[in-house]
Design a protein around this motif. Structure first.
Motif, PDB file in Angstrom:
ATOM      1  N   UNK A   7       2.718  15.520   0.387  1.00 30.29           N
ATOM      2  CA  UNK A   7       2.794  16.511   1.081  1.00 30.29           C
ATOM      3  C   UNK A   7       3.873  17.430   0.818  1.00 30.29           C
ATOM      4  N   UNK A   8       5.130  16.950   0.796  1.00 28.14           N
ATOM      5  CA  UNK A   8       6.250  17.958   0.431  1.00 28.14           C
ATOM      6  C   UNK A   8       6.120  18.382  -0.888  1.00 28.14           C
ATOM      7  N   UNK A   9       5.362  18.125  -1.466  1.00 29.36           N
ATOM      8  CA  UNK A   9       5.282  19.063  -3.035  1.00 29.36           C
ATOM      9  C   UNK A   9       4.429  19.901  -2.880  1.00 29.36           C
ATOM     10  N   UNK A  10       3.268  19.569  -2.225  1.00 30.47           N
ATOM     11  CA  UNK A  10       2.100  20.553  -2.073  1.00 30.47           C
ATOM     12  C   UNK A  10       2.743  21.753  -1.059  1.00 30.47           C
ATOM     13  N   UNK A  30      -4.666  13.285   1.691  1.00 31.04           N
ATOM     14  CA  UNK A  30      -4.804  11.964   1.866  1.00 31.04           C
ATOM     15  C   UNK A  30      -3.458  11.281   1.324  1.00 31.04           C
ATOM     16  N   UNK A  31      -3.204  11.781   0.168  1.00 27.77           N
ATOM     17  CA  UNK A  31      -1.888  10.932  -0.213  1.00 27.77           C
ATOM     18  C   UNK A  31      -0.652  11.511   0.474  1.00 27.77           C
ATOM     19  N   UNK A  32       0.018  10.780   1.378  1.00 27.96           N
ATOM     20  CA  UNK A  32       1.006  11.809   2.360  1.00 27.96           C
ATOM     21  C   UNK A  32       2.299  11.974   1.569  1.00 27.96           C
ATOM     22  N   UNK A  72       0.888  -1.240   0.118  1.00 28.65           N
ATOM     23  CA  UNK A  72      -0.115  -0.097   0.041  1.00 28.65           C
ATOM     24  C   UNK A  72       0.893   1.496  -0.138  1.00 28.65           C
ATOM     25  N   UNK A  73       1.817   1.308   0.817  1.00 33.42           N
ATOM     26  CA  UNK A  73       2.888   2.481   0.825  1.00 33.42           C
ATOM     27  C   UNK A  73       3.557   2.431  -0.468  1.00 33.42           C
ATOM     28  N   UNK A  74       3.993   1.500  -1.011  1.00 29.37           N
ATOM     29  CA  UNK A  74       4.608   1.573  -2.414  1.00 29.37           C
ATOM     30  C   UNK A  74       3.572   1.944  -3.494  1.00 29.37           C
ATOM     31  N   UNK A  75       2.004   1.748  -3.368  1.00 29.71           N
ATOM     32  CA  UNK A  75       1.303   2.316  -4.103  1.00 29.71           C
ATOM     33  C   UNK A  75       1.122   3.696  -3.926  1.00 29.71           C
TER      34      UNK A  75
END
Length: 311
Positions: A159-162, A154-156, A7-10
């Motif tokens: 976060x750094x991109x946003x 929600x897609x953690x 799930x993390x890789x996804x």
């Protein structure tokens, strides 16, 4: 453990694909982005049943006098603009600052911010989901010390991109909790500007029901608390899209009721301020948001009727 790893890789894979797409689109001119949105918008209306359903219902509630054909046309145009906003995220967050700045064709009402700061007052900018609010954030943080609340996606992995995109011109992002509220207060007391999302439903206990286009909507009560403690000026800010050309920043005087110490009256003023901004171009508002969801939940509890749904 293996399932969590997959799930993390996804999530990282999805985040990488989205980030890559934003980066590619950041090199496109606004005219090309609008043409792409104009091509995709009808497909979103046809195949995204959830977005279409909510948009159709909201427009029917807000504009009951429109004919079915007019409501459909407005809903289609609204989803075209919402699609454009999503495509323009790379432009707002990743394009060269001079490119984004060149796309801001005019600024109306800057004097409201300048005069408030000259008087030693902070400014609260009500920034509804209208036009391209990320372009508004770019402009505000380019010209004023600016603080806004931020809730990670929600897609953690995004976060750094946003966060980088929103902070790159100097904006300060604070969490949506008491620590964040304290940071907003400090910024206002320094005569700075802060941003608030006035049309996002708060959690139960953090708002009141107030009319929005004649129908009660659960509205946050943070604003009167900030005004009471800082005497800040309140304006409504939007980046109005000029399709294929760029944006115009509009800073509008908020409805005078926002300054009331009464939570319901202040919330009514907030919603009236959003209504005024929407009046600039109704199709540019994000009608696919469930603005009336909590009033329906309250009605369900009151009537104890589980089959009643607005959406």
């Amino acid at each position: 453990m293996a399932q969590q790893t997959l799930e993390t890789r996804g999530r990282f894979s999805k985040a990488s694909a989205i980030s890559w797409l934003w980066r590619r689109l950041s090199h496109w001119p606004l005219a090309r982005l609008w043409r792409f949105a104009s091509a995709l918008g009808p497909l979103v209306y046809r195949f995204n049943q959830r977005e279409r359903h909510i948009t159709d219902i909201n427009i029917g509630v807000v504009y009951p006098r429109l004919s079915p054909r007019e409501r459909k046309a407005l809903a289609q145009d609204s989803l075209r603009h919402s699609t454009a906003t999503m495509l323009e995220l790379g432009h707002a967050w990743m394009a060269a600052p001079e490119t984004v700045d060149a796309g801001i064709l005019a600024v109306h009402g800057r004097d409201k911010l300048d005069s408030a700061r000259a008087e030693g007052r902070g400014v609260i900018v009500l920034a509804p989901h209208f036009g391209n609010w990320e372009v508004l954030n770019f402009w505000l943080s380019s010209h004023f010390p600016f603080t806004a609340m931020y809730e990670p996606p929600k897609i953690t992995a995004l976060d750094p991109v946003i966060r980088h995109g929103r902070e790159r011109m100097g904006a300060s992002l604070v969490p949506t909790n008491p620590r964040g509220v304290a940071a907003l207060l400090k910024a206002l007391k320094r005569s700075e500007a802060i941003g608030i999302l006035p049309d996002q439903e708060p959690s139960w206990g953090s708002g009141v029901f107030a009319p929005f286009f004649g129908r009660d909507a659960y509205t946050a009560t943070l604003l009167p608390k900030l005004v009471a403690r800082t005497q800040a000026r309140v304006v409504t800010g939007v980046a109005l899209r000029i399709p294929g050309k760029g944006f115009e920043i509009h800073l509008l005087d908020a409805d005078e009721r926002v300054y009331s110490s009464d939570d319901v009256l202040s919330a009514t003023g907030v919603n009236a301020s959003v209504e005024t901004a929407i009046g600039l171009a109704p199709a540019q508002y994000q009608w696919e948001y469930k603005r009336y969801r909590k009033v329906v939940q309250a009605q369900q509890k009151l009537a104890n009727h589980r089959d009643y749904r607005l959406y």
